[in-house]
Design an enzyme around this catalytic site. Structure first.
Site, PDB file in Angstrom:
ATOM      1  N   CYS A   4      17.927  -2.709 -18.862  1.00 12.93           N
ATOM      2  CA  CYS A   4      17.123  -3.601 -19.712  1.00 12.93           C
ATOM      3  C   CYS A   4      15.725  -3.837 -19.128  1.00 12.93           C
ATOM      4  O   CYS A   4      14.922  -2.915 -19.071  1.00 12.93           O
ATOM      5  CB  CYS A   4      17.888  -4.901 -19.936  1.00 12.93           C
ATOM      6  SG  CYS A   4      17.363  -5.805 -21.416  1.00 12.93           S
ATOM      7  N   HIS A  47      23.673  -3.549 -21.408  1.00 10.39           N
ATOM      8  CA  HIS A  47      24.399  -4.378 -20.452  1.00 10.39           C
ATOM      9  C   HIS A  47      25.884  -4.062 -20.568  1.00 10.39           C
ATOM     10  O   HIS A  47      26.370  -3.649 -21.622  1.00 10.39           O
ATOM     11  CB  HIS A  47      24.182  -5.861 -20.746  1.00 10.39           C
ATOM     12  CG  HIS A  47      22.779  -6.328 -20.555  1.00 10.39           C
ATOM     13  ND1 HIS A  47      22.240  -6.603 -19.321  1.00 10.39           N
ATOM     14  CD2 HIS A  47      21.786  -6.562 -21.460  1.00 10.39           C
ATOM     15  CE1 HIS A  47      20.998  -6.999 -19.459  1.00 10.39           C
ATOM     16  NE2 HIS A  47      20.689  -6.978 -20.746  1.00 10.39           N
TER      17      HIS A  47
END
Length: 487
Positions: free
Chosen positions: A332, A430
């Protein structure tokens, strides 16, 4: 209206054991075939989860939902605050960001947010046999009592009983409990139905005189003394553990950069528990000894954390690490930092309009107001392994040159990148390390051979069951049912 079959767990301090106790109660009730849901009116955390309906909630409530054996839902955490500075945070209501606010402005918003909180609680109370509520911080923060929606403010509005937990491992447990109780108003005191002492070590007979004194002084029972449970690991709500656990068998050394606004560090709990991994969080390169794999985690303030990397000489460390054959994995915000350029024209996360990235991947990222929030399935293009994960990001990333992609998503789109020399992998996903096959392949890529098979999902469930078993020994189901008026 009195909250039916609802019990609230408040704590004398942050990290007193509220989240863990709620998880334990949820699993105990579920084990006795009682439909139960966790609930936290207001959470402040950088660890979050994405629900099936595409909403964002605190990670702790997702863990508690797992303990209850149900799917996480936005009603379990109607208000989530994600700090992006020392005085401000992004405000998320019913899973969606409604903007940024400083502490003063947010305090003024609380009366309107209370309605959203009560609506969520009411929906859960109608769907489940019991609701276990977690407070935030301490109810004794008298400067925050006005307009409170997180602790006694919610308990008063919902009309529910409260138990207060304290961590004896911190010391001064009776001072914590008495002090907290005495700082409550008369109506708040009347809600307290019992105390729980957490993490006790030693002979319980040495503690009993103190418990008896407390019960006599305040006329409130000590419901349970929960023992310290060795080697228990439940995903933390937000605290970052910088302690390194060294494995003596075949192991690989992994360092996660612990920048100030690190988000979703629970991505790496699987590495902390893995029998072949030595995991370390490090603020500065000086804290790093051996490192085979360096991880750049997610961030709630990408430009601010990138500045932190540069100021603390991580840029030079990364260059040297790669030059010596080390590997880098990023998730991310960490992936965004590895690109050529970052833009924040609307000041979504900072007051910086744009800045150079670390320039290891031919990508540029522009931060946007609308978040991408989704649970995702994909397969790895380099290994073919199937994976699942979730996306939480405000950035829109584009490629500035041809680059090797890492994942193909179920919807036909692509995610993630791999550098031309094969030393860097990066993704928006994630939870990707929770996939056993992908994790084994990643560790092998980073230099580990002969790894032990490790099923993280089973281990997490085993840890919750271990917790519930120990808690039920001292807080029996009949007492829990009585507290919830289920008898």
């Amino acid at each position: 209206m009195k909250a039916k079959h609802t019990l609230m767990v408040q704590g004398t301090t942050s990290d007193a054991g509220k989240s863990v106790l709620v998880a334990a109660l949820c699993r105990i009730l579920a084990n006795h075939n009682i439909k139960v849901a966790p609930f936290k009116p207001q959470n402040m955390a950088l660890n979050s989860a994405v629900t099936a309906e595409g909403g964002e909630i605190g990670r702790a409530q997702a863990v508690q939902a797992d303990a209850a054996r149900i799917e996480p839902h936005v009603d379990m955490n109607p208000v989530l605050l994600k700090p992006n500075s020392d005085i401000g945070a992004q405000v998320i209501v019913h899973g969606k960001a409604i903007g940024n606010s400083d502490a003063v402005d947010y305090h003024q918003m609380k009366p309107q947010l209370l309605g959203a909180v009560l609506d969520s609680h009411q929906r859960l109370a109608q769907q489940f046999d019991a609701v276990i509520v977690e407070g935030a911080g301490s109810p004794a923060e008298i400067n925050l009592r006005d307009r409170d929606i997180a602790n006694m403010g919610f308990a008063e509005a919902a009309d529910c009983p409260v138990i207060i937990v304290a961590d004896i491992d911190k010391g001064g447990v009776f001072a914590h409990l008495v002090g907290t109780y005495e700082l409550l108003s008369d109506t708040e005191k009347a809600r307290v139905v019992g105390f729980v002492i957490n993490k006790f070590r030693g002979d319980i007979n040495l503690l009993l005189p103190g418990n008896q004194w407390l019960e006599k002084k305040l006329n409130i029972p000590v419901l349970a003394t929960i023992p310290y449970i060795p080697e228990l690991y439940i995903e933390p709500e937000d605290a970052l553990d910088f302690n390194q656990i060294l494995n003596t068998n075949i192991a690989i050394n992994i360092t996660v950069v612990g920048y100030p606004r690190i988000s979703n560090h629970t991505d790496f709990d699987v590495l902390r528990l893995h029998p072949n991994v030595n995991l370390r969080y490090a603020r500065t390169p000086n804290a790093v000894d051996k490192c085979d794999l360096l991880i750049l985690p997610g961030s709630k303030s990408v430009m601010g954390d990138l500045s932190f990397l540069i100021d603390n000489h991580w840029q030079q460390f990364i260059a040297r690490h790669l030059r010596y054959g080390g590997k880098v994995f990023a998730i991310c915000g960490g992936m965004q930092m590895l690109g050529q350029r970052l833009y924040d024209p609307k000041h979504i996360e900072s007051n910086i309009d744009e800045m150079d990235g670390l320039n290891y991947l031919p990508i540029e990222t522009t931060l946007q107001g609308a978040k991408t929030l989704s649970q995702t399935k994909a397969h790895c293009l380099t290994s073919g392994s199937a994976i699942s994960g979730y996306e939480i990001h405000a950035g829109k990333t584009i490629e500035t040159a041809t680059v090797k992609r890492l994942f193909k998503l179920a919807n036909g789109e692509f995610d993630g990148y791999e550098s031309q020399d094969g030393q860097i992998k990066a993704t928006y996903l994630h939870g990707v390390l929770d996939n056993p096959r992908f994790l084994s392949q990643l560790l092998e890529w980073a230099g580990l051979t002969g790894a032990t098979g490790f099923d993280y999902e089973s281990e997490k469930d085993n840890q919750i069951e271990k917790l519930a078993t120990e808690v039920e020994k001292v807080l029996p189901i009949n007492v829990i049912k009585q507290l919830l008026s289920l008898n």
